[in-house]
Design an enzyme around this catalytic site. Structure first.
Site, PDB file in Angstrom:
ATOM      1  N   HIS A   1       0.834  -1.204   0.000  1.00 47.30           N
ATOM      2  CA  HIS A   1       0.000   0.000   0.000  1.00 47.30           C
ATOM      3  C   HIS A   1       0.876   1.264   0.000  1.00 47.30           C
ATOM      4  O   HIS A   1       0.599   2.220  -0.714  1.00 47.30           O
ATOM      5  CB  HIS A   1      -0.898   0.035   1.249  1.00 47.30           C
ATOM      6  CG  HIS A   1      -1.947  -1.028   1.294  1.00 47.30           C
ATOM      7  ND1 HIS A   1      -2.076  -1.902   2.352  1.00 47.30           N
ATOM      8  CD2 HIS A   1      -2.939  -1.348   0.424  1.00 47.30           C
ATOM      9  CE1 HIS A   1      -3.105  -2.710   2.135  1.00 47.30           C
ATOM     10  NE2 HIS A   1      -3.642  -2.401   0.974  1.00 47.30           N
TER      11      HIS A   1
ATOM     12  N   LYS B   1     -14.268  -8.425   1.867  1.00 42.15           N
ATOM     13  CA  LYS B   1     -13.412  -9.419   2.523  1.00 42.15           C
ATOM     14  C   LYS B   1     -13.703  -9.480   4.018  1.00 42.15           C
ATOM     15  O   LYS B   1     -14.223  -8.528   4.591  1.00 42.15           O
ATOM     16  CB  LYS B   1     -11.955  -9.032   2.336  1.00 42.15           C
ATOM     17  CG  LYS B   1     -11.540  -8.909   0.886  1.00 42.15           C
ATOM     18  CD  LYS B   1     -10.199  -8.232   0.780  1.00 42.15           C
ATOM     19  CE  LYS B   1      -9.892  -7.837  -0.658  1.00 42.15           C
ATOM     20  NZ  LYS B   1      -8.823  -6.847  -0.729  1.00 42.15           N
TER      21      LYS B   1
ATOM     22  N   ARG C   1      -1.477  -5.653  -9.104  1.00 46.44           N
ATOM     23  CA  ARG C   1      -0.426  -6.661  -8.949  1.00 46.44           C
ATOM     24  C   ARG C   1      -0.532  -7.676 -10.075  1.00 46.44           C
ATOM     25  O   ARG C   1       0.205  -7.640 -11.036  1.00 46.44           O
ATOM     26  CB  ARG C   1      -0.533  -7.349  -7.576  1.00 46.44           C
ATOM     27  CG  ARG C   1      -0.108  -6.461  -6.430  1.00 46.44           C
ATOM     28  CD  ARG C   1      -0.670  -6.929  -5.119  1.00 46.44           C
ATOM     29  NE  ARG C   1      -2.125  -6.801  -5.119  1.00 46.44           N
ATOM     30  CZ  ARG C   1      -2.890  -6.988  -4.070  1.00 46.44           C
ATOM     31  NH1 ARG C   1      -2.350  -7.369  -2.927  1.00 46.44           N
ATOM     32  NH2 ARG C   1      -4.183  -6.820  -4.137  1.00 46.44           N
TER      33      ARG C   1
ATOM     34  N   SER D   1      -2.511  -7.868   2.219  1.00 42.92           N
ATOM     35  CA  SER D   1      -2.884  -7.909   3.643  1.00 42.92           C
ATOM     36  C   SER D   1      -3.200  -9.349   4.052  1.00 42.92           C
ATOM     37  O   SER D   1      -2.899  -9.760   5.180  1.00 42.92           O
ATOM     38  CB  SER D   1      -4.090  -7.004   3.895  1.00 42.92           C
ATOM     39  OG  SER D   1      -3.763  -5.667   3.617  1.00 42.92           O
TER      40      SER D   1
HETATM   41  P1  ADP Z   1      -9.643  -3.593  -1.343  1.00 44.78           P
HETATM   42  O1  ADP Z   1     -10.452  -4.488  -0.467  1.00 44.78           O
HETATM   43  O2  ADP Z   1     -10.361  -2.320  -1.688  1.00 44.78           O
HETATM   44  O3  ADP Z   1      -9.026  -4.250  -2.531  1.00 44.78           O
HETATM   45  P2  ADP Z   1      -6.982  -3.554  -0.181  1.00 44.78           P
HETATM   46  O4  ADP Z   1      -6.541  -2.923   1.100  1.00 44.78           O
HETATM   47  O5  ADP Z   1      -6.839  -5.015  -0.309  1.00 44.78           O
HETATM   48  O6  ADP Z   1      -8.480  -3.068  -0.371  1.00 44.78           O
HETATM   49  O7  ADP Z   1      -6.225  -2.876  -1.387  1.00 44.78           O
HETATM   50  C1  ADP Z   1      -6.337  -1.504  -1.635  1.00 44.78           C
HETATM   51  C2  ADP Z   1      -5.633  -1.203  -2.943  1.00 44.78           C
HETATM   52  O8  ADP Z   1      -4.231  -1.385  -2.768  1.00 44.78           O
HETATM   53  C3  ADP Z   1      -6.036  -2.108  -4.095  1.00 44.78           C
HETATM   54  O9  ADP Z   1      -6.037  -1.349  -5.291  1.00 44.78           O
HETATM   55  C4  ADP Z   1      -4.953  -3.154  -4.140  1.00 44.78           C
HETATM   56  O10 ADP Z   1      -4.783  -3.691  -5.424  1.00 44.78           O
HETATM   57  C5  ADP Z   1      -3.758  -2.289  -3.738  1.00 44.78           C
HETATM   58  N1  ADP Z   1      -2.685  -3.096  -3.172  1.00 44.78           N
HETATM   59  C6  ADP Z   1      -2.680  -3.842  -2.056  1.00 44.78           C
HETATM   60  N2  ADP Z   1      -1.494  -4.454  -1.869  1.00 44.78           N
HETATM   61  C7  ADP Z   1      -0.723  -4.079  -2.918  1.00 44.78           C
HETATM   62  C8  ADP Z   1       0.609  -4.391  -3.347  1.00 44.78           C
HETATM   63  N3  ADP Z   1       1.388  -5.232  -2.681  1.00 44.78           N
HETATM   64  N4  ADP Z   1       1.059  -3.813  -4.472  1.00 44.78           N
HETATM   65  C9  ADP Z   1       0.257  -2.988  -5.185  1.00 44.78           C
HETATM   66  N5  ADP Z   1      -1.005  -2.664  -4.858  1.00 44.78           N
HETATM   67  C10 ADP Z   1      -1.487  -3.201  -3.745  1.00 44.78           C
END
Ligand code: ADP
Length: 164
Positions: free
Chosen positions: A18, A42, A94, A132
């Site tokens: 993030h 989720k 990703r 996460s």
């Molecule tokens: P959501 O439930 O909205 O997907 P997340 O917290 O899982 O929330 O992710 C928020 C954003 O951050 C998403 O666009 C996700 O693709 C991006 N993201 C999460 N981890 C990574 C990572 N390791 N590299 C790039 N983008 C990431």
């Protein structure tokens, strides 16, 4: 700070992935609002206040606090953005699985709010497999977290999984 650019997500909890995307967004836009969504598709480990606080602490530990604000929101992203006057949001990409989901969401968001645009950024190779979900899995087995999350998140995870 104006609310022009939003980085929305569940942030359960915030990871280096993030922060990688937040850093790239800052390179482009110079400022960013990280918006933690209250409910998620989720299953969540941390409640919204905890996720917001861990995001704020991570941003500070990464030295981005002057250019990044953190808040939470409820409901549809497009409604929240209209309410706060934001027109651009940032998401990370990703794998192709992210692409499929984001593509679908982007087209639906555009139908709901044509004035809003998503910007999609890719992380560095070292963060490409980071999520996460993976972080929580590793934490649940007491694994090494120091390259995956900032110290505030690491201690919150250790506490949550009963190692402190
Ligand atoms: P959501 O439930 O909205 O997907 P997340 O917290 O899982 O929330 O992710 C928020 C954003 O951050 C998403 O666009 C996700 O693709 C991006 N993201 C999460 N981890 C990574 C990572 N390791 N590299 C790039 N983008 C990431």
């Amino acid at each position: 700070m104006s609310a022009r650019v939003i980085y929305p997500g569940s942030f359960d909890p915030m990871t280096m992935g993030h922060l990688d995307i937040a850093g790239r967004a800052l390179e482009i836009f110079g400022e960013l609002k990280i918006s933690v969504v209250r409910r998620s598709r989720k299953e969540l480990l941390f409640d919204v206040k905890e996720r917001e606080e861990l995001a704020r602490l991570s941003v500070a530990e990464a030295g981005m606090e002057e250019k990044v604000v953190v808040e939470s929101f409820e409901g549809l992203l497009v409604d929240y953005m209209r309410r706060t006057g934001a027109r651009i949001f940032v998401r990370g990409l990703r794998a192709t699985s992210d692409f499929e989901y984001e593509f679908q969401m982007e087209l639906m968001n555009r139908r709901l709010a044509p004035e809003i645009t998503g910007v999609y950024l890719m992380p560095s190779e070292s963060n490409i497999y980071l999520s996460s979900t993976v972080v929580k899995e590793i934490a649940s087995y007491g694994g090494e977290l120091s390259t995956l999350v900032m110290p505030a998140v690491e201690s919150a995870l250790r506490e949550r999984f009963g190692e402190e």
